[in-house]
Design an enzyme around this catalytic site. Sequence first.
Site, mmCIF file in Angstrom:
data_model
loop_
_atom_site.group_PDB
_atom_site.id
_atom_site.type_symbol
_atom_site.label_atom_id
_atom_site.label_comp_id
_atom_site.label_asym_id
_atom_site.label_seq_id
_atom_site.Cartn_x
_atom_site.Cartn_y
_atom_site.Cartn_z
ATOM 1 N N TYR A 40 1.735 30.506 -38.499
ATOM 2 C CA TYR A 40 0.458 30.487 -37.972
ATOM 3 C C TYR A 40 -0.620 31.316 -38.542
ATOM 4 O O TYR A 40 -1.619 31.381 -37.993
ATOM 5 C CB TYR A 40 0.569 31.001 -36.451
ATOM 6 N N HIS A 91 -6.520 28.482 -35.519
ATOM 7 C CA HIS A 91 -6.164 28.931 -34.353
ATOM 8 C C HIS A 91 -6.191 30.172 -34.213
ATOM 9 O O HIS A 91 -6.192 31.004 -33.273
ATOM 10 C CB HIS A 91 -4.838 28.227 -33.834
ATOM 11 N N ASP A 133 -11.142 30.679 -31.539
ATOM 12 C CA ASP A 133 -11.575 29.591 -32.699
ATOM 13 C C ASP A 133 -12.120 28.441 -31.612
ATOM 14 O O ASP A 133 -11.884 28.387 -30.209
ATOM 15 C CB ASP A 133 -10.416 28.911 -33.176
#
Length: 197
Positions: free
Chosen positions: A27, A32, A103
């Site tokens: 990630y 995000h 975000d």
Amino acid sequence: MRLFRRGERAPTLDLLVAGLGNPGREYERTRHNIGWRVVDELARRHSGSFRSKFDGQLSEVRLGDLRLALLKPETYMNISGKSISAARRFFKADPETLVIVHDDVDLEPGRIQARSGGGLAGHNGLRSIAAALGTQDFLRLRVGVGRPGRGDRRPVADYVLSEFEAELDVDALVARAADAVETIAKDGLEPAQQRFN
């Protein structure tokens, strides 16, 4: 300026800045996780180091005479409120001294917007924070990531868990967002809005 009753403790810092993201290498560079990247940049600028606390990573730094706590919740986005509410209780931070960096698919890539309160726009991290704090009246720094373009059939959830397009200067976006947080800390929300929104 807030007055404190006898026996009531004053807040122990000027601003609690929480950047939203997900733990794990997969990630790290996704849309995000832009909140985490902004918090990392603030820690880098002010020689902060992180330690495990509040189900996340915490760094306490100075910005001139101001004390800032930088938090990266590691509870995964959907339960970010658990980590943030624990830090808020510890530091006795009011909602107006809490900035959530996140975000935002409703802003075009590269745009940022500072605001107080507002809706949750389907953002599970914000929903978790609002539920944990019992209010939506906290400061936000919205970092635009846009939506899937024409012909991109991915669901928004998959889109935000992918990396930015190569043509977007993500480092410059992170630096501008960090500048906006510093402006909120030093000068307040309105000057930050005038300069960055």
